[in-house]
Design a protein around this motif. Structure first.
Motif, PDB file in Angstrom:
ATOM      1  N   UNK A  45       0.633  -1.380  -0.292  1.00 38.59           N
ATOM      2  CA  UNK A  45       0.007  -0.467  -0.822  1.00 38.59           C
ATOM      3  C   UNK A  45       0.761   1.093   0.033  1.00 38.59           C
ATOM      4  N   UNK A  46       1.776   1.431   0.672  1.00 38.36           N
ATOM      5  CA  UNK A  46       3.113   2.662   0.776  1.00 38.36           C
ATOM      6  C   UNK A  46       1.782   3.177   1.779  1.00 38.36           C
ATOM      7  N   UNK A  47       0.533   3.212   2.542  1.00 40.93           N
ATOM      8  CA  UNK A  47       0.534   3.895   3.628  1.00 40.93           C
ATOM      9  C   UNK A  47      -0.005   3.073   4.594  1.00 40.93           C
ATOM     10  N   UNK A  74       4.047 -13.193   6.895  1.00 35.23           N
ATOM     11  CA  UNK A  74       3.919 -11.506   7.385  1.00 35.23           C
ATOM     12  C   UNK A  74       5.598 -10.837   7.359  1.00 35.23           C
ATOM     13  N   UNK A  75       5.909  -9.850   6.859  1.00 36.90           N
ATOM     14  CA  UNK A  75       7.207  -9.227   6.096  1.00 36.90           C
ATOM     15  C   UNK A  75       7.136  -7.569   7.127  1.00 36.90           C
ATOM     16  N   UNK A  76       6.068  -7.709   8.197  1.00 34.66           N
ATOM     17  CA  UNK A  76       6.634  -6.452   9.168  1.00 34.66           C
ATOM     18  C   UNK A  76       6.902  -6.645  10.277  1.00 34.66           C
ATOM     19  N   UNK A  77       8.061  -6.961   9.868  1.00 38.00           N
ATOM     20  CA  UNK A  77       9.493  -7.695  11.769  1.00 38.00           C
ATOM     21  C   UNK A  77       8.516  -6.759  13.007  1.00 38.00           C
ATOM     22  N   UNK A  78       8.160  -5.190  12.568  1.00 25.61           N
ATOM     23  CA  UNK A  78       8.169  -4.640  13.711  1.00 25.61           C
ATOM     24  C   UNK A  78       6.734  -4.148  14.263  1.00 25.61           C
ATOM     25  N   UNK A  79       5.649  -5.217  13.162  1.00 23.19           N
ATOM     26  CA  UNK A  79       4.145  -4.627  13.724  1.00 23.19           C
ATOM     27  C   UNK A  79       3.245  -6.226  13.533  1.00 23.19           C
ATOM     28  N   UNK A  80       3.995  -6.983  13.799  1.00 27.49           N
ATOM     29  CA  UNK A  80       3.506  -8.263  13.115  1.00 27.49           C
ATOM     30  C   UNK A  80       2.067  -8.643  13.580  1.00 27.49           C
ATOM     31  N   UNK A 164       2.750  -7.175   3.728  1.00 35.03           N
ATOM     32  CA  UNK A 164       4.032  -5.462   4.241  1.00 35.03           C
ATOM     33  C   UNK A 164       4.119  -4.825   4.088  1.00 35.03           C
ATOM     34  N   UNK A 165       5.059  -3.952   5.237  1.00 38.91           N
ATOM     35  CA  UNK A 165       4.618  -3.136   6.321  1.00 38.91           C
ATOM     36  C   UNK A 165       4.561  -1.609   5.381  1.00 38.91           C
ATOM     37  N   UNK A 166       3.812  -0.908   5.935  1.00 33.13           N
ATOM     38  CA  UNK A 166       4.528   0.597   5.327  1.00 33.13           C
ATOM     39  C   UNK A 166       4.888   1.120   5.012  1.00 33.13           C
ATOM     40  N   UNK A 167       5.187   1.849   3.625  1.00 28.42           N
ATOM     41  CA  UNK A 167       6.962   2.295   3.067  1.00 28.42           C
ATOM     42  C   UNK A 167       6.944   1.780   1.866  1.00 28.42           C
ATOM     43  N   UNK A 168       7.804   1.525   0.734  1.00 28.27           N
ATOM     44  CA  UNK A 168       8.361   0.857   0.248  1.00 28.27           C
ATOM     45  C   UNK A 168       9.201  -0.395   0.125  1.00 28.27           C
ATOM     46  N   UNK A 169      10.049   0.008   0.770  1.00 28.92           N
ATOM     47  CA  UNK A 169      11.470  -0.860   2.005  1.00 28.92           C
ATOM     48  C   UNK A 169      11.477  -2.230   1.249  1.00 28.92           C
ATOM     49  N   UNK A 187      -3.835  -2.194  -1.513  1.00 33.28           N
ATOM     50  CA  UNK A 187      -4.783  -1.746  -0.505  1.00 33.28           C
ATOM     51  C   UNK A 187      -4.360  -0.247  -0.348  1.00 33.28           C
ATOM     52  N   UNK A 188      -5.752   0.217  -0.139  1.00 31.43           N
ATOM     53  CA  UNK A 188      -6.023   1.397  -0.060  1.00 31.43           C
ATOM     54  C   UNK A 188      -7.835   2.185   0.472  1.00 31.43           C
ATOM     55  N   UNK A 189      -7.555   2.195   1.099  1.00 31.26           N
ATOM     56  CA  UNK A 189      -8.180   3.632   2.045  1.00 31.26           C
ATOM     57  C   UNK A 189      -8.857   4.666  -0.089  1.00 31.26           C
ATOM     58  N   UNK A 190     -10.865   4.671   0.729  1.00 31.59           N
ATOM     59  CA  UNK A 190     -11.126   5.872  -0.469  1.00 31.59           C
ATOM     60  C   UNK A 190     -10.944   6.927  -0.603  1.00 31.59           C
ATOM     61  N   UNK A 191      -9.946   7.888   0.447  1.00 28.35           N
ATOM     62  CA  UNK A 191      -9.506   9.007   0.421  1.00 28.35           C
ATOM     63  C   UNK A 191      -7.929   9.443  -0.290  1.00 28.35           C
ATOM     64  N   UNK A 192      -7.987  10.881  -0.782  1.00 33.45           N
ATOM     65  CA  UNK A 192      -7.436  11.425  -1.792  1.00 33.45           C
ATOM     66  C   UNK A 192      -5.991  10.611  -1.099  1.00 33.45           C
ATOM     67  N   UNK A 193      -4.931  11.231   0.295  1.00 38.19           N
ATOM     68  CA  UNK A 193      -4.426  10.785   0.686  1.00 38.19           C
ATOM     69  C   UNK A 193      -3.699   9.555   0.636  1.00 38.19           C
ATOM     70  N   UNK A 194      -5.072   8.619   0.605  1.00 36.90           N
ATOM     71  CA  UNK A 194      -4.263   7.162   0.400  1.00 36.90           C
ATOM     72  C   UNK A 194      -3.792   6.687  -0.754  1.00 36.90           C
ATOM     73  N   UNK A 195      -4.594   7.812  -2.122  1.00 39.28           N
ATOM     74  CA  UNK A 195      -4.746   7.395  -2.642  1.00 39.28           C
ATOM     75  C   UNK A 195      -3.306   7.405  -3.540  1.00 39.28           C
ATOM     76  N   UNK A 196      -3.248   8.630  -2.855  1.00 36.13           N
ATOM     77  CA  UNK A 196      -1.173   9.358  -3.106  1.00 36.13           C
ATOM     78  C   UNK A 196      -0.341   8.621  -2.603  1.00 36.13           C
ATOM     79  N   UNK A 197      -0.102   8.085  -1.354  1.00 39.38           N
ATOM     80  CA  UNK A 197       0.638   7.002  -1.035  1.00 39.38           C
ATOM     81  C   UNK A 197       0.428   5.765  -1.885  1.00 39.38           C
ATOM     82  N   UNK A 198      -0.853   5.071  -2.831  1.00 41.36           N
ATOM     83  CA  UNK A 198      -0.220   4.022  -3.346  1.00 41.36           C
ATOM     84  C   UNK A 198      -0.189   4.390  -4.765  1.00 41.36           C
TER      85      UNK A 198
END
Ligand SMILES: Nc1ncnc2c1ncn2[C@@H]1O[C@H](COP(=O)(O)OP(=O)(O)OP(=O)(O)O)[C@@H](O)[C@H]1O
Ligand SMILES: [Mg+2]
Length: 264
Positions: A45-47, A74-80, A164-169, A187-198
């Protein structure tokens, strides 16, 4: 204060070829381990907080209900969060000499997560220099991803979902380790902010030649307004695979699983 490690540039020729050999060997181990996995699907998602893990777990369950052998890394090691989303709160993975057996959820989803290695509730702490902690952490997290991909014995899978965790790394690290770029579910939510991150994350995926399967819009029909999924779909020429309401029922997940299966 600089880290007490050498950079790639500091290496002598002999070391450098050794390093290349190691990278080649590790990629080969990952390829061997994933030889029985038909496709790797990155949930991206990026977000943060838009429901990547929620969607990954719901989709995995539905795929298994539909008879598809499915694993979740689960590749989110800090927030699994995947083990608890799959009702695996206290499961532990089993170690063999050269492999880690994934845990099995009550519904039959195979799963591996840092949470299965950590003592309950304790955060992940890598040992390293106090300064430059973020650099050290990123390096070790990339190494953890490599080890997990090389060591977890999934067996035969129709798909391995990677949460994946947030971000693109982490997506970039994943792509570098695989012989073929993963397929991508955004995965996005409907908002413009989410759209831009995705959008940023999807551009990164396209640059790495990943196949975009489609976009899933989550948390629809609640307080979030906008048309992020439609806009992203039009922009990238991909389908909106699902719109997920708050607290979806199993039939919603079954429909999503069918549309994801249709992309294979
Ligand atoms: N459609 C939904 N209905 C009800 N609850 C939801 C829905 N989608 C997500 N949630 C809840 O919202 C919270 C955030 O979701 P989740 O943890 O899956 O997001 P995430 O994108 O994986 O977050 P992070 O970026 O931190 O990894 C969780 O508590 C999750 O259970
Ligand atoms: Mg998550």
């Amino acid at each position: 204060m600089p880290l007490n490690i050498r950079t790639y540039r500091d290496l002598t020729e002999a070391d450098r070829s050794g390093l290349v050999d190691q990278i080649v060997a590790q990629r080969r181990r990952v390829a061997d381990r994933l030889a029985t996995v038909r496709r790797v699907l990155a949930v991206l998602s990026g977000k943060g907080g838009v429901g990547k893990s929620f969607v990954t777990a719901g989709l995995a369950r539905a795929l298994v209900r539909g008879g598809r052998a499915t694993g979740v890394l689960d590749a989110d090691f800090n927030g699994p969060t995947i083990p608890s989303l799959l009702d695996l709160p206290v499961a532990r993975s089993t170690f063999h000499d050269d492999a880690i057996e994934p845990a099995m959820s009550p519904e039959g989803v195979r799963c591996f997560s840092m949470a299965l290695l950590l003592e309950d509730g304790r955060p992940l702490a890598f040992r390293g220099p106090e300064t430059e902690g973020h650099v050290w952490r990123e390096t070790l997290e990339a190494a953890a991803l490599r080890e997990f991909l090389a060591d977890v014995a999934w067996g035969t899978l129709d798909q391995l979902l990677v949460d994946l965790p947030p971000g693109v790394q982490r997506f970039q690290e994943l792509t570098e380790l695989l012989a073929v770029p993963p397929a991508v579910l955004a995965v996005t939510i409907p908002t413009a902010e989410s759209r831009d991150a995705v959008r940023r994350a999807l551009h990164g995926a396209v640059e790495r030649k990943a196949r975009l399967l489609g976009v899933v819009e989550n948390m629809v029909g609640g307080p979030f307004t906008g048309s992020a999924a439609d806009e992203l779909a039009a922009e990238f020429g991909i389908p909106v695979l699902a719109r997920i309401p708050w607290h979806p029922t199993p039939d919603v997940w079954d429909a999503i699983a069918l549309s994801v299966r249709s992309t294979s």
